[in-house]
Design a protein around this motif. Structure first.
Motif, PDB file in Angstrom:
ATOM      1  N   LYS A 458       0.829  -1.198   0.000  1.00  0.00           N
ATOM      2  CA  LYS A 458       0.000   0.000   0.000  1.00  0.00           C
ATOM      3  C   LYS A 458       0.868   1.254   0.000  1.00  0.00           C
ATOM      4  N   VAL A 459       0.307   2.312  -0.580  1.00  0.00           N
ATOM      5  CA  VAL A 459       0.933   3.623  -0.585  1.00  0.00           C
ATOM      6  C   VAL A 459      -0.186   4.643  -0.739  1.00  0.00           C
ATOM      7  N   ASN A 460      -0.064   5.772  -0.061  1.00  0.00           N
ATOM      8  CA  ASN A 460      -1.126   6.761  -0.192  1.00  0.00           C
ATOM      9  C   ASN A 460      -1.132   7.359  -1.593  1.00  0.00           C
ATOM     10  N   ARG A 461      -2.257   7.923  -1.967  1.00  0.00           N
ATOM     11  CA  ARG A 461      -2.441   8.355  -3.355  1.00  0.00           C
ATOM     12  C   ARG A 461      -1.520   9.511  -3.715  1.00  0.00           C
ATOM     13  N   GLY A 462      -1.175  10.330  -2.739  1.00  0.00           N
ATOM     14  CA  GLY A 462      -0.247  11.416  -3.036  1.00  0.00           C
ATOM     15  C   GLY A 462       1.105  10.896  -3.467  1.00  0.00           C
ATOM     16  N   HIS A 463       1.645   9.927  -2.735  1.00  0.00           N
ATOM     17  CA  HIS A 463       2.943   9.362  -3.100  1.00  0.00           C
ATOM     18  C   HIS A 463       2.834   8.465  -4.330  1.00  0.00           C
TER      19      HIS A 463
END
Length: 759
Positions: A458-463
């Motif tokens: 997982k990774v946040n949408r900003g990154h």
């Protein structure tokens, strides 16, 4: 009868007069509007807004070629702009200029990667672009912070081409919702509300041209197998510590072992060490030995100190009885252990300080003898882990070579450095990438979830959007983003395996300087390059990182110890690993000594003074040191190493130890980027915590440290019993960082050997 007849006639006359009045009003209304209902046609302008009837007769579609008409194009009129535009009823696309068939087919080329570059100028927007709405032009001024509502990003996968990454041009920092380019309305590209990077800054780092690296390209199958083998190796390490010494492995000591080994490793695997000399790791040996016979934890109360003293005496006596110790060692340890137990039975009024003093005395008397009997066993643990790592590395390479279409038949000799000077560029691989399997992507709120064979990262949408941009800027072998998701999955999986899977494990890795500090470094000292970073935590788009095979597609210039710049201004926030920091200083001095061009390194390291770090001592005595700045503990903050997945209120934390900022420059670098008082004042001001955000009083980790915990454990026991507190790319667990003085040179009292490094 006559009266009723008159009344009926009067009513009819009034009704007729009223009807004629309504007709006159309708005619007057039609004349004033100047429109005919049959001509009231609604048209879409390039901005997507509904327009009324045209000011001139409708344009005839036969003016367009038959090919464009068959493709769905028609010519319309914009009332607002008073000019024609072209609208496609199949794709809902609108253009000012005459469309060109084949220039940008939104069906076969949704990203527009094969489209011709747009011409400069406001009037000539490229194919596939659109004009802003007037409401956007009014609400997107320099002082406006209102952002358009965005929808989830369309998944990008090898079989489902995705949305083109959003632009980060400096003149347009706001969201511009794109016009739909498919029959079903396509969502606008996602743009984060808060940006922790600036990818528009160009580099000033100059290097000598280098050949492509002889590394195997990343592959999800291999990365999944590597993750399983590393997890298995961690389990072996845990079992060996339990079976041979009866202790849990020191927290994050395995992560530090990986980092320390890679400093000297000459093997092929990017993560698992396989060719190291010496075989016994000083880092792992030191940390395991510090927890023998028992792990000493932080003490706050008298009862805890009394219990810990009794456990240590009992464990030391039991250990010396069960091992092959010399008669002298048995005599010393037994006498001191029994004397301590008798003292505990007699004295019940001792204070916490008395118990801690007694514990320190017992460790000094018994420690050397306990170390002597445990040495062979601990060396066996280190040797066994290294041998398993070597075997796993060999197995991985064989599997990896079998997946390649054209595997290298022999090792390619490293060619000598070229004489041509160029600006630094991302790492390139000599071996072409094989076809990659499908990686699934979906979004859960603001988190991008990538799944391969049931393994999700997982990774946040900003990154995630940041990775899209870095990939577009740096990758040269995948213009259609067909391998993008698989490479993102490999990148995230690699760092996840490096961090570990325990609770709060690895949260200190990848820590970074605050945005304000990076801005001040770039503005005042021309810094445009990070020596120790990753695609997840970098501020600039040019940086060095630990894994060139996965990170090179996202802008990495390779490991810093292999990076040899000729000129430029650099920021170095190194992993807090003693061996790596010492090697880093050697590399700095060699580069500064060899170059006559402007070269500057601004180094951020923890200001540990008890004992002092060898790397810090060497830098303070270096002839290239121009200035040293001390930032007191608890008066500055850093960004979390898990910024790519953590919550916004967990992004920043206060540093619990002082930070030393050292300026290493050659003569030309000092003349160009010298640390003047004005520049230093702005850098110091940028370090002050912002009042607009909340930050943790300590760095992330299980052990919360406060200034009131001063002197609760002996210094020697705190080397591995620490929470993750490092401001740099590697955070270390230090329990003695509470000795915070009021002057600017205050520092942690813990040993640098026990700090947790970050990539």
């Amino acid at each position: 009868m006559i009266i009723s007849t008159v009344l009926i006639a009067t009513k009819k006359r009034r009704s007729a007069d009223y009807s004629r009045s309504l007709d006159d009003l309708a005619e007057m209304s039609n004349d004033s509007q100047g429109t005919v209902k049959s001509e009231a046609v609604t048209m879409l302008s390039p901005s997507g807004s509904s327009q009324g009837p045209p000011l001139s007769p409708p344009l005839k579609t036969p003016e367009l070629p038959d090919e464009l008409v068959q493709a769905g194009w028609s010519k319309c009129w914009s009332r607002r702009e008073n000019r024609p535009y072209y609208f496609n009823r199949f794709t809902n696309q609108s253009l000012w200029e005459v469309p060109v068939l084949g220039q940008h087919d939104v069906i076969s080329d949704p990203l527009g990667l094969n489209a011709a570059p747009a011409e400069a100028g406001e009037g000539n927007l490229g194919n596939g672009q659109r004009k802003r709405r007037s409401s956007e032009e009014q609400g997107m001024g320099p002082n406006s912070f209102k952002r358009a509502k965005v929808e989830p990003t369309t998944p990008i996968s090898p079989s489902t081409p995705g949305v083109k990454p959003w632009s980060s041009a400096p003149e347009d920092k706001q969201v511009q919702p794109a016009m739909p380019t498919t029959p079903s309305p396509a969502p606008a590209p996602y743009r984060p509300s808060i940006i922790y990077w600036d990818l528009d800054i160009q580099t000033n780092a100059v290097i000598r041209e280098q050949p492509p690296a002889n590394l195997l390209p990343p592959h999800p199958e291999i990365e999944l197998q590597r993750a399983q083998l590393v997890t298995k190796l961690r389990q072996h390490y845990h079992e060996l510590c339990h079976q041979r010494e009866g202790i849990d492995p020191p927290r994050e000591s395995f992560n530090r072992w990986l980092l320390e080994r890679k400093v000297i490793d000459k093997g092929h695997d990017p993560l698992l060490p396989s060719d190291c000399d010496p075989v016994i790791s000083p880092s792992m040996f030191r940390e395991v030995m510090n927890d023998i016979p028992i792990r000493l934890s932080r003490i706050k109360y008298k009862d805890e100190a009394r219990k810990l003293l009794f456990k240590y005496a009992e464990a030391a006596k039991k250990m010396i009885d069960s091992r092959n110790a010399s008669p002298e060692s048995r005599k010393v340890v037994k006498w001191n252990a029994e004397d301590t137990m008798n003292w505990l039975r007699r004295d019940h009024s001792a204070s916490k300080e008395d118990y801690m003093d007694r514990l320190e005395h017992l460790r000094q008397q018994c420690g050397p003898h306990v170390t002597a009997v445990a040495k062979d066993s601990v060396e066996g643990i280190c040797s066994k882990i290294y041998q398993l790592s070597t075997e796993y590395s060999r197995r991985l390479r064989q599997t990896h070579l079998s997946l390649l279409q054209d595997p290298p038949t022999a090792e390619v000799c490293t060619s000598p450095p070229q004489s041509r000077l160029v600006y630094c560029y991302p790492m390139r691989l000599a071996t072409p990438s094989p076809p990659v399997p499908r990686v699934e992507l979906h979004f859960e709120n603001d988190v991008a979830c990538l799944r391969f064979r049931g393994e999700m990262v997982k990774v946040n949408r900003g990154h995630f959007s940041k990775l899209e941009l870095l990939y577009r800027y740096s990758c040269v072998d995948d213009p259609r983003f067909e391998k993008f998701l698989s490479r993102v999955w490999c990148l995230l999986k690699r760092y996840q395996v490096m961090f570990g899977s325990g609770a709060n494990e690895g949260t200190g890795l990848q820590g970074a300087l605050p945005i304000t500090v990076f801005e001040a470094l770039n503005r005042q000292f021309g810094v445009s390059f990070e020596c120790f970073a990753s695609p997840l935590n970098c501020y600039f788009k040019q940086f060095c990182s630990a894994f060139p095979d996965t990170d090179g597609f996202f802008g990495s210039r390779g490991p810093f110890l292999s990076f040899c710049p000729v000129s430029g201004s650099f920021e170095a926030n190194p992993p807090f690993c003693e061996e790596l920091m010492d090697t880093m200083v050697t590399h700095f001095e060699e580069l500064l000594d060899q170059s006559s061009e402007p070269l500057s390194f601004i180094v951020f390291v923890p200001e540990w003074r008890d004992p002092v770090t060898p790397a810090l001592t060497r830098m303070e005595e270096s002839r290239f040191l121009r200035h040293q700045l001390s930032i007191p503990a608890y008066e500055h903050e850093y960004r979390s190493g898990s910024q790519h997945i953590c919550k916004r209120d967990e992004m920043y934390y206060r540093a619990v130890h002082g930070t030393a900022v050292l300026f290493l420059q050659n003569n030309a670098g000092f003349a160009k980027w010298g640390p003047t008082p004005e520049r230093l004042a702005e850098l110091t001001a940028a370090y002050r915590p912002s009042s607009s955000r909340t930050s943790s009083l300590s760095s992330p980790g299980p052990a919360h440290v406060t200034p009131g915990d001063k002197d609760s454990t002996p210094n020697t026991s705190d080397r591995t019993q620490s929470s993750v507190m490092s401001p740099g790319d590697h955070d270390d667990n230090n329990n003695n960082n509470n000795n915070n003085s009021n002057n600017s040179s205050s520092s942690s009292s813990s040993s640098p050997r026990d700090k947790m490094p970050t990539i």
